[in-house]
Design a protein around this motif. Structure first.
Motif, short mmCIF file in Angstrom:
data_model
loop_
_atom_site.label_atom_id
_atom_site.label_comp_id
_atom_site.label_asym_id
_atom_site.label_seq_id
_atom_site.Cartn_x
_atom_site.Cartn_y
_atom_site.Cartn_z
N SER A 89 0.61 -1.25 0.03
CA SER A 89 0.05 0.05 0.04
C SER A 89 0.85 1.21 -0.01
N VAL A 90 0.54 2.37 -0.68
CA VAL A 90 1.15 3.71 -0.56
C VAL A 90 0.01 4.65 -0.12
N ALA A 91 0.31 5.56 0.61
CA ALA A 91 -0.51 6.53 1.34
C ALA A 91 0.24 7.76 1.24
N GLY A 92 -0.28 8.95 1.17
CA GLY A 92 0.20 10.18 1.41
C GLY A 92 -1.03 11.18 2.04
N ASP A 93 -0.43 12.00 3.06
CA ASP A 93 -1.20 12.83 3.81
C ASP A 93 -0.24 13.99 4.47
N GLY A 94 -0.77 15.26 4.65
CA GLY A 94 -0.03 16.37 5.10
C GLY A 94 -0.68 17.35 6.01
#
Length: 325
Positions: A80-85
């Motif tokens: 899985s790959v996730a992005g958040d900021g």
């Protein structure tokens, strides 16, 4: 990409906001020998078209999935790959793409935030940091220590390199140890190791932003993030095991390592990076109405409050890593 990031283990992420999930057609059923290529094109796949793309039976590994703002590359099977900021205003929501080998899913963060900007009054309307027990987890966590480099290419000239590195390291400690003013004990998060400067870049596209295929290092770097974003973190994982994380910090005029005396529209660098380390360690956003927590998606300006974890931030980290007795 390191062996840890390509190990094909079965992975499945269960969080709110499931957007698409479809069974992949076996390769043997996709086309007969000599038939025309059924998988033309290599552009980004809108979330709304993901189900159809998966039903086509085409391999989607390496393709970008986008919600119109954020893009995440489809990883190899089992990953899985996730992005958040975190941002100053606007919409800040994460995106996760999971490839189980038979299913590709895209999930938007349901605990993000939409705001025109935070003020002191917004924080006054939220529970005090040490009374707010709200926490949300992404799912994976580190089983071993997080080892990372810093790439200072793109760092604004107005910021001193030594102080920036010092605050990146302090921010890591803030989150990893659970620094707080609520009387809570030190966390037992695996030790981190700062490995020094590097020329390797975070595998994050600033425009959008986007999470790409990952690389052999965990890197903190700098770039021109869009839409009021102060920082963005991408992380790669197998089930509940975190495998890697990169961070991109905005190099615009908003972040400062020392808040000016007459502060207006400036955001604390160390507090911002503390939030981003929260994503790297497995924390999700706390959601709207929790403005005094470090993991609130929109940070308030002219304050160092995000350097210390609120009760909910500490509780979330404690659920994953436990604390010392």
């Amino acid at each position: 990409m390191s062996p840890r990031r390509v190990l094909a283990l079965a992975a499945s992420l269960t969080v709110a906001g499931l957007v698409a999930a479809t069974t992949v057609t076996p390769a043997s059923a996709r086309s007969a020998a000599g038939a025309a290529d059924p998988c033309p094109g290599s552009g980004a796949i809108p979330i709304g078209s993901l189900a159809a793309a998966v039903r086509s039976g085409c391999s989607l590994v390496g393709r970008m999935v986008t919600d119109g703002r954020i893009s995440v590359m489809v990883p190899p099977a089992g990953m899985s790959v996730a992005g958040d900021g975190v941002g100053t205003h606007g919409e800040v929501r994460g995106l996760t793409v999971t490839n189980t080998g038979t299913t590709v899913r895209a999930v938007r963060d349901s605990a993000g935030a939409v705001s025109l900007g935070h003020t002191t009054s917004a924080r006054r309307g939220s529970p005090p940091a040490c009374k707010d027990r709200t926490s949300n987890l992404e799912g994976p966590k580190w089983k071993t220590g997080l080892r990372y480099h810093v790439n200072l290419k793109g760092l604004p000239g107005r910021l001193h390199q030594s102080k920036v590195v010092k605050q990146i390291r302090k921010a890591n400690g803030n989150m990893r140890t659970g620094r707080n003013t609520c009387g809570k004990p030190r966390l037992r998060t695996p030790a981190s190791v700062y490995l020094g400067r590097t020329k390797a870049k975070p595998d994050i596209g600033a425009g959008g932003p986007s999470c790409r295929k990952g690389n052999s290092q965990n890197v903190v770097g700098f770039g021109n993030l869009p839409g009021g974003l102060l920082g963005w973190t991408c992380y790669w994982f197998f089930g509940s095991r975190m495998a890697g994380s990169d961070m991109l910090i905005d190099n615009g005029p908003n972040l400062v390592t020392n808040l000016p005396k007459n502060c207006t529209n400036k955001w604390d660098f160390e507090g911002t990076v503390t939030h981003e380390w929260g994503h790297a360690y497995g924390l999700a956003h706390s959601g709207s109405g929790h403005d005094n927590l470090t993991m609130q998606a929109i940070l308030s300006p002219c304050s160092t409050y995000a350097r210390t974890l609120g009760l909910g931030d500490w509780i979330g980290m404690n659920k994953m890593y436990g604390h010392r007795h």
